[in-house]
Scaffold this motif. Structure first.
Motif, mmCIF file in Angstrom:
data_model
loop_
_atom_site.group_PDB
_atom_site.id
_atom_site.type_symbol
_atom_site.label_atom_id
_atom_site.label_comp_id
_atom_site.label_asym_id
_atom_site.label_seq_id
_atom_site.Cartn_x
_atom_site.Cartn_y
_atom_site.Cartn_z
ATOM 1 N N MET A 1 -6.310 -26.014 -3.739
ATOM 2 C CA MET A 1 -6.551 -24.754 -3.087
ATOM 3 C C MET A 1 -5.927 -23.672 -3.956
ATOM 4 O O MET A 1 -4.817 -23.833 -4.450
ATOM 5 N N LYS A 2 -6.638 -22.568 -4.131
ATOM 6 C CA LYS A 2 -6.145 -21.472 -4.951
ATOM 7 C C LYS A 2 -5.396 -20.454 -4.104
ATOM 8 O O LYS A 2 -5.747 -20.218 -2.957
ATOM 9 N N ALA A 3 -4.369 -19.867 -4.717
ATOM 10 C CA ALA A 3 -3.622 -18.799 -4.062
ATOM 11 C C ALA A 3 -3.522 -17.617 -5.017
ATOM 12 O O ALA A 3 -3.307 -17.804 -6.216
ATOM 13 N N LYS A 4 -3.695 -16.414 -4.476
ATOM 14 C CA LYS A 4 -3.500 -15.218 -5.293
ATOM 15 C C LYS A 4 -2.035 -15.087 -5.658
ATOM 16 O O LYS A 4 -1.696 -14.768 -6.780
ATOM 17 N N TYR A 5 -1.170 -15.327 -4.670
ATOM 18 C CA TYR A 5 0.265 -15.315 -4.946
ATOM 19 C C TYR A 5 1.034 -16.026 -3.849
ATOM 20 O O TYR A 5 0.563 -16.167 -2.734
ATOM 21 N N ILE A 6 2.221 -16.493 -4.222
ATOM 22 C CA ILE A 6 3.219 -16.981 -3.276
ATOM 23 C C ILE A 6 4.511 -16.259 -3.630
ATOM 24 O O ILE A 6 4.988 -16.349 -4.763
ATOM 25 N N LYS A 7 5.056 -15.538 -2.683
ATOM 26 C CA LYS A 7 6.302 -14.798 -2.882
ATOM 27 C C LYS A 7 7.442 -15.594 -2.263
ATOM 28 O O LYS A 7 7.413 -15.917 -1.077
ATOM 29 N N THR A 8 8.414 -15.959 -3.101
ATOM 30 C CA THR A 8 9.610 -16.632 -2.602
ATOM 31 C C THR A 8 10.769 -15.640 -2.669
ATOM 32 O O THR A 8 10.599 -14.507 -3.091
ATOM 33 N N MET A 9 11.944 -16.075 -2.284
ATOM 34 C CA MET A 9 13.111 -15.198 -2.326
ATOM 35 C C MET A 9 13.423 -14.746 -3.749
ATOM 36 O O MET A 9 13.896 -13.631 -3.949
ATOM 37 N N TYR A 56 2.500 -15.321 1.459
ATOM 38 C CA TYR A 56 1.530 -15.759 0.465
ATOM 39 C C TYR A 56 0.163 -15.187 0.796
ATOM 40 O O TYR A 56 -0.070 -14.731 1.933
ATOM 41 N N GLN A 57 -0.728 -15.207 -0.187
ATOM 42 C CA GLN A 57 -2.126 -14.839 0.047
ATOM 43 C C GLN A 57 -2.998 -15.830 -0.690
ATOM 44 O O GLN A 57 -2.805 -16.081 -1.885
#
Length: 59
Positions: A1-9, A56-57
């Motif tokens: 699955m593709k994600a535009k972004y995942i933001k972590t701490m 995430y998006q």
């Protein structure tokens, strides 16, 4: 699955492939259960502790 972004701490991962979740529901469950998220980040396989994911998006 593709994600535009995942933001972590600490980091933002952009344009990645999530390897151990096939849909958004499965990803949400993994985050809820604090399971590790396996991603392909430009050819490098990395593991994210899901308790550090802020948002995430998906594509």
């Amino acid at each position: 699955m593709k994600a535009k972004y995942i933001k972590t701490m600490d980091f933002t991962f952009e344009n990645i492939l999530i390897l151990n979740a096939e849909n958004e529901t499965e990803l949400a469950n993994k985050i809820k259960e604090n399971e590790v998220i396996k991603i392909n980040n430009y050819g490098t396989v990395e593991y994210i502790n899901s308790s550090y994911i802020m948002y995430y998006q998906l594509d």
